[in-house]
Design an enzyme around this catalytic site. Structure first.
Site, PDB file in Angstrom:
ATOM      1  N   PHE A 142       0.866  -1.178   0.000  1.00 20.55           N
ATOM      2  CA  PHE A 142       0.000   0.000   0.000  1.00 20.55           C
ATOM      3  C   PHE A 142       0.900   1.224   0.000  1.00 20.55           C
ATOM      4  CE2 PHE A 142      -2.398   3.528   1.695  1.00 20.55           C
ATOM      5  CZ  PHE A 142      -3.565   3.437   0.958  1.00 20.55           C
ATOM      6  N   ASP A 147       9.629   2.897   1.314  1.00 20.92           N
ATOM      7  CA  ASP A 147       8.453   3.689   1.671  1.00 20.92           C
ATOM      8  C   ASP A 147       8.278   3.606   3.187  1.00 20.92           C
ATOM      9  OD1 ASP A 147       5.960   4.698   2.262  1.00 20.92           O
ATOM     10  OD2 ASP A 147       4.931   3.730   0.605  1.00 20.92           O
ATOM     11  N   LYS A 161       3.286  11.476   6.694  1.00 16.97           N
ATOM     12  CA  LYS A 161       2.499  11.308   7.914  1.00 16.97           C
ATOM     13  C   LYS A 161       3.113  12.021   9.125  1.00 16.97           C
ATOM     14  CE  LYS A 161      -0.002   7.191   6.435  1.00 16.97           C
ATOM     15  NZ  LYS A 161      -1.237   7.901   6.076  1.00 16.97           N
TER      16      LYS A 161
END
Length: 396
Positions: free
Chosen positions: A137, A222, A251
């Site tokens: 994801f 990532d 984030k």
């Protein structure tokens, strides 16, 4: 009048949130519109690593709000340079490409990898491939969903972007087979978050690094969810002593206040982009840079990484004791855990709704898995309170 169980009918239905409407937050706690308090054990998918309304981050944002918030990248601003220098130092790299969201940063890394392949490696124009992992994801843009194998993320959004190969996560033999002369990068999550906090074998990432070195391929990590203290180290890659060519961050980099993301790498890779080839009106804006700089300063002390490491040991010990008592498995690192619920107990969603009724917020994924990721400011007794609530749900 707002009510904690009445979602707005004007919001597009791209989420199915738990029946609670939050109004304020402090530390590891949030309060709904009815005044009820909850322990936040999701932390906005790790975007709120430092807790809600952290005074240092609120002060940095407030001070910058009173000065200047947006200049565009047509001009320099006095916060961007210090932020980039601090983040590059934290990551032990040369350059920072500032963006806004995690998906934007992943898209940016894809462009960088392709440009590097054509301009440095000599891959024929238009033929570059990137190898990714099953269960990945990396965001929800049309390019990124093209290489997702999750039907809910992928299906009905084609035609899909070519140039990607999917191999099983954690399988170095499959990865070795997929890498060929057209490959410019391997893009992986060091720990897969959305998939259920999946931790690969300890020799996997070192083997990925060695393969990329051998075949002259970029290793792109990532770390949008796993980075910046979540796993008990600054980056999840640090757990196994691996340094990728590019970090993709987001984030927590915005401190839970503003969207901030970045691609971080060395000059020989990130330096392939030329003026005018990539950019963002809001990327690197003064407000984002001011908050991001304070985040990096907080991480530089190592305090939050140590809290995550030490309290994470306690969290995982408590959770492992529930295996066989409603849980099938526990995975994770630091203050990050994925727990598989025994189907006889209920779905992950049902367990999260029961936790909500007991004052704990968590999020299910893939039907029977629950992710737990409290802010790094959480206290030991708050962890116990949340796990006690989980135990009550599982054994009721």
């Amino acid at each position: 009048m707002l009510h904690s169980r009445t979602p707005s009918l004007s919001v597009a239905r791209t989420y199915s949130p738990l029946p609670v409407t939050l109004a304020s937050g402090q530390g590891a706690w949030v309060t709904d519109v009815d005044g009820r308090r909850y322990l936040d054990f999701l932390a906005a998918y790790s975007a709120v690593n430092f807790g809600h309304s952290h005074p240092r981050l609120v002060a940095a944002a407030t001070a910058q709000l009173q000065r200047i918030t947006l200049t565009s990248r047509a001009f320099d601003n006095d916060r961007l340079g210090p932020f980039a220098e601090a983040l590059a130092s934290l990551a032990r790299k040369d350059l920072v490409l500032p963006m806004n969201t995690g998906a934007e940063a992943v898209e940016s890394a894809i462009k960088v990898a392709r440009a590097w392949g054509y301009r440095r490696k000599g891959v024929p124009a238009g033929t570059a491939t990137i190898v990714v992992a099953s269960g990945n994801f990396h965001g929800r843009t049309t390019t990124i969903v093209s290489f997702s194998d999750d039907p809910g993320t992928h299906d009905d959004f084609g035609p899909y972007t070519p140039g990607f190969r999917i191999v099983p996560y954690g399988d170095i033999r499959a990865l070795r087979t997929a890498v060929d002369d057209s490959t410019v990068a391997v893009l992986l999550e060091p720990i897969q978050g959305e998939a259920g906090v999946i931790v690969p074998p300890p020799d996997y990432l070192p083997a990925v690094r060695a393969l990329c070195d051998e075949r002259r391929v970029l290793f792109v990590a990532d770390e949008v969810q796993s980075g910046l203290g979540r796993t008990g180290t600054t980056f999840a890659c640090d757990l196994v002593g691996v340094v990728p060519d590019l970090y993709v961050l987001g984030k927590a980099l915005g401190g839970g206040i503003v969207p901030v993301s970045a691609v971080v790498g060395n000059e020989d890779v990130l330096g392939v982009l030329r003026p005018g080839e990539h950019g963002s009106t809001f990327g690197g804006n003064p407000l984002a840079a001011a908050v991001g700089l304070e985040v990096v300063r907080m991480l530089a002390s190592g305090e939050f990484q140590a809290r995550s490491r030490e309290l994470g040991e306690h969290l995982h010990e408590r959770l492992r004791a529930l295996v066989g008592q409603g849980l099938l498995a526990v995975r994770g690192a630091g203050l990050w855990a994925g727990v598989d619920v025994d189907p006889s107990v209920g779905t992950g969603r049902a367990v999260c709704e029961a936790l909500l009724a007991r004052g704990v917020l968590a999020k299910d994924t893939h039907g029977s898995t629950i992710r737990l990721a409290p802010p790094l400011v959480v206290e030991r007794h708050e962890i116990d309170r949340a796990v006690d609530a989980l135990e009550d749900v599982l054994t009721r």
